[in-house]
Design a protein around this motif. Structure first.
Motif, PDB file in Angstrom:
ATOM      1  N   ALA A 273      -1.981  -2.596   6.226  1.00  0.00           N
ATOM      2  CA  ALA A 273      -2.592  -3.670   5.440  1.00  0.00           C
ATOM      3  C   ALA A 273      -3.781  -4.261   6.197  1.00  0.00           C
ATOM      4  N   THR A 274      -3.680  -4.319   7.519  1.00  0.00           N
ATOM      5  CA  THR A 274      -4.797  -4.849   8.327  1.00  0.00           C
ATOM      6  C   THR A 274      -6.051  -4.020   8.081  1.00  0.00           C
TER       7      THR A 274
ATOM      8  N   HIS B 142       3.547   1.828   2.546  1.00  0.00           N
ATOM      9  CA  HIS B 142       4.861   1.230   2.283  1.00  0.00           C
ATOM     10  C   HIS B 142       5.656   2.120   1.315  1.00  0.00           C
TER      11      HIS B 142
ATOM     12  N   HIS C 163       0.841  -1.218   0.000  1.00  0.00           N
ATOM     13  CA  HIS C 163       0.000   0.000   0.000  1.00  0.00           C
ATOM     14  C   HIS C 163       0.868   1.257   0.000  1.00  0.00           C
TER      15      HIS C 163
ATOM     16  N   ASP D 293       7.264   0.929  13.776  1.00  0.00           N
ATOM     17  CA  ASP D 293       6.693  -0.187  14.555  1.00  0.00           C
ATOM     18  C   ASP D 293       7.660  -1.370  14.591  1.00  0.00           C
TER      19      ASP D 293
HETATM   20  P1  ATP Z   1      -0.198  -5.550   8.685  1.00  0.00           P
HETATM   21  O1  ATP Z   1      -1.211  -4.474   8.979  1.00  0.00           O
HETATM   22  O2  ATP Z   1      -0.756  -6.751   7.967  1.00  0.00           O
HETATM   23  O3  ATP Z   1       0.622  -5.916   9.905  1.00  0.00           O
HETATM   24  P2  ATP Z   1       1.612  -3.583   7.508  1.00  0.00           P
HETATM   25  O4  ATP Z   1       0.716  -2.596   6.839  1.00  0.00           O
HETATM   26  O5  ATP Z   1       2.220  -3.193   8.816  1.00  0.00           O
HETATM   27  O6  ATP Z   1       0.847  -4.981   7.620  1.00  0.00           O
HETATM   28  P3  ATP Z   1       3.933  -5.040   6.529  1.00  0.00           P
HETATM   29  O7  ATP Z   1       3.993  -5.708   5.220  1.00  0.00           O
HETATM   30  O8  ATP Z   1       3.823  -5.886   7.738  1.00  0.00           O
HETATM   31  O9  ATP Z   1       2.712  -3.972   6.455  1.00  0.00           O
HETATM   32  O10 ATP Z   1       5.128  -4.004   6.718  1.00  0.00           O
HETATM   33  C1  ATP Z   1       6.345  -4.071   6.052  1.00  0.00           C
HETATM   34  C2  ATP Z   1       7.205  -2.920   6.527  1.00  0.00           C
HETATM   35  O11 ATP Z   1       6.567  -1.687   6.195  1.00  0.00           O
HETATM   36  C3  ATP Z   1       7.440  -2.873   8.045  1.00  0.00           C
HETATM   37  O12 ATP Z   1       8.797  -2.493   8.290  1.00  0.00           O
HETATM   38  C4  ATP Z   1       6.491  -1.778   8.516  1.00  0.00           C
HETATM   39  O13 ATP Z   1       7.016  -1.143   9.667  1.00  0.00           O
HETATM   40  C5  ATP Z   1       6.492  -0.829   7.317  1.00  0.00           C
HETATM   41  N1  ATP Z   1       5.241  -0.077   7.198  1.00  0.00           N
HETATM   42  C6  ATP Z   1       4.015  -0.564   6.940  1.00  0.00           C
HETATM   43  N2  ATP Z   1       3.093   0.408   6.892  1.00  0.00           N
HETATM   44  C7  ATP Z   1       3.741   1.570   7.129  1.00  0.00           C
HETATM   45  C8  ATP Z   1       3.329   2.949   7.231  1.00  0.00           C
HETATM   46  N3  ATP Z   1       2.050   3.312   7.097  1.00  0.00           N
HETATM   47  N4  ATP Z   1       4.294   3.875   7.499  1.00  0.00           N
HETATM   48  C9  ATP Z   1       5.603   3.508   7.650  1.00  0.00           C
HETATM   49  N5  ATP Z   1       6.046   2.218   7.573  1.00  0.00           N
HETATM   50  C10 ATP Z   1       5.134   1.253   7.318  1.00  0.00           C
END
Ligand code: ATP
Length: 225
Positions: free
Chosen positions: A192-193, A30, A27, A120
């Protein structure tokens, strides 16, 4: 005002950067922070690394093939990003440190190598296998993420951060590994959640991911239940 490092320091060696994730789905939360990070630090290329999720963890809703296809669609035509499928191709899951070691072997010991994570992930890094060895292999570049505290939870981690943190990203190309850079990237409240939940509820995700990924999700009937 931030400058691309390139315009300040034209002769710096290229930094190879990796960005791993489950990408279920990939998304804008990322992609946009990483694009801003690349501009701030002079990254020419970011290698996206879809994860193999171990069986004992909550499984992604999309298959590995579908997650990979969404990553492909999301970055199609964007020269900053390439994709590496080594984790997905493994029959057994690997720890991040093992994957980083395989890249280190490939790139050689002098190549600046960086691993990108969100805030996170930094907060829970001390739960990762051999986390203290990560900086022996690469730099860590951390993207800001809203709703997550900035203070690390243990004294050990705070000391570790103090020892390795740099404020000037130009230093990243001066050695192969060992620095932590907390980047001032745009705060995007996207996960993503949340996207999976919105699909389940029939809500629009137009501002949260790319139209080609949205189209693919619809065509595959993903995240409906
Ligand atoms: P889920 O909600 O399923 O846990 P997620 O949106 O956190 O997924 P991941 O694929 O688990 O996405 O994350 C991959 C990497 O992207 C991780 O290092 C996470 O910290 C980072 N990341 C995800 N969303 C963001 C965001 N909105 N801002 C900054 N970093 C992000």
């Amino acid at each position: 005002m931030s400058h691309a490092i390139d315009s300040l320091c034209p002769t710096h060696p290229v930094i190879q950067a990796l960005f791993g994730g489950t990408f279920d789905p990939i998304h804008y939360g990322h992609l946009h922070p990483v694009e801003a990070l690349a501009h701030q630090t002079g990254l020419k290329q970011v290698i996206l690394l879809p994860n193999h999720v171990p069986p004992h963890r909550p499984q992604p809703e999309a298959t590995a093939q579908q997650r990979l296809e969404m990553v492909r669609l999301a970055v199609q035509g964007n020269p900053l990003f390439t994709i590496d499928t080594r984790e997905l191709e493994r029959t057994t899951p690997s720890y991040t440190i093992d994957t980083l070691e395989s890249f280190r072997q490939e790139f050689g010991e002098n190549q600046p190598l960086a691993f990108i994570i969100g805030q996170d992930a930094l907060l829970s890094l001390h739960t990762w296998h051999r986390w203290q060895e990560l900086l022996n292999i690469c730099h860590l570049l951390v993207c800001a993420r809203p709703s997550y505290q900035t203070r690390l939870s243990t004294i050990e981690m705070r000391q570790w951060l103090t020892q390795h943190q740099i404020d000037d990203p130009a230093l990243l190309s001066s050695k192969p590994n060992g620095y932590i850079y907390l980047a001032d990237t745009p705060l995007l409240r996207i996960s993503a959640t949340d996207i999976r939940q919105r699909h389940q509820q029939g809500l629009s995700c137009d501002d949260l991911l790319s139209p080609s990924v949205q189209k693919y999700i619809d065509s595959q009937g993903l995240y409906r239940q």
